[in-house]
Design a protein around this motif. Structure first.
Motif, short mmCIF file in Angstrom:
data_model
loop_
_atom_site.label_atom_id
_atom_site.label_comp_id
_atom_site.label_asym_id
_atom_site.label_seq_id
_atom_site.Cartn_x
_atom_site.Cartn_y
_atom_site.Cartn_z
N VAL A 19 0.78 -0.99 -0.09
CA VAL A 19 0.07 -0.04 0.09
C VAL A 19 0.98 1.32 0.09
CG1 VAL A 19 -1.89 -0.97 1.09
CG2 VAL A 19 -0.20 0.08 2.46
N ALA A 20 0.32 2.36 -0.39
CA ALA A 20 1.01 3.82 -0.48
C ALA A 20 0.28 4.63 0.45
CB ALA A 20 0.82 4.26 -1.88
N GLY B 277 -3.58 0.27 -2.69
CA GLY B 277 -2.73 -0.55 -3.05
C GLY B 277 -3.32 -1.98 -3.30
N ALA C 172 3.07 -0.81 -4.86
CA ALA C 172 2.24 0.40 -4.14
C ALA C 172 2.03 1.55 -5.11
CB ALA C 172 2.99 0.62 -2.84
#
Length: 137
Positions: free
Chosen positions: A33-34, A67, A82
């Motif tokens: 994930v970002a 993400g 991500a």
């Protein structure tokens, strides 16, 4: 009067020194994930998405960071995953963003027996483009 939270520069400084706990289980599927921070007038802002509602999705309607799964095109890189997933889900390129670091890996518990390891990458984006989300959001 409430005291202000940390500035984006303070967050970046702490992440520079932070050593995340990385999970290296080879049999586990990988996702990333970002965590996207933006320095707004009243302090740092954080991008969350609401996942689209689908009966077959165990995370349907949940709040999340953009993400998803690490695909072969990511070359095994959780950071690339991500970045790619953020572009696909919300139309936001992280090409001009500063990668501030990683957070601890988390072990998820999907329906599969081999598990899922989720990696979070933190980015600073000073001039974000408007969002253009897809069917997943």
């Amino acid at each position: 009067m409430e005291s202000p939270g940390p500035s984006l520069d303070q967050i970046a400084h702490h992440l520079e020194r932070y050593e995340p706990r990385l999970v290296g289980r080879l049999e586990a599927a990988r996702a990333a994930v970002a965590v996207i921070l933006h320095d707004a007038k009243d302090g740092p802002e954080l991008l969350f998405i609401e996942r689209a509602r689908h009966e077959s999705d165990p995370w349907s309607g949940h709040m999340a960071f953009p993400g998803g799964r690490v695909d072969p095109e990511d070359g095994g890189s959780t950071r690339r995953a991500a970045e790619r997933e953020t572009r696909e889900e919300v139309g936001l390129s992280l090409d001009g963003a500063v990668h501030l670091g990683r957070l601890d890996d988390l072990e998820g518990r999907p329906r599969r027996n081999d598990g899922l390891v989720i990696s979070a990458h933190v980015f600073r984006l000073d001039d974000p483009d408007p969002l253009d989300w897809n069917h997943e959001v």
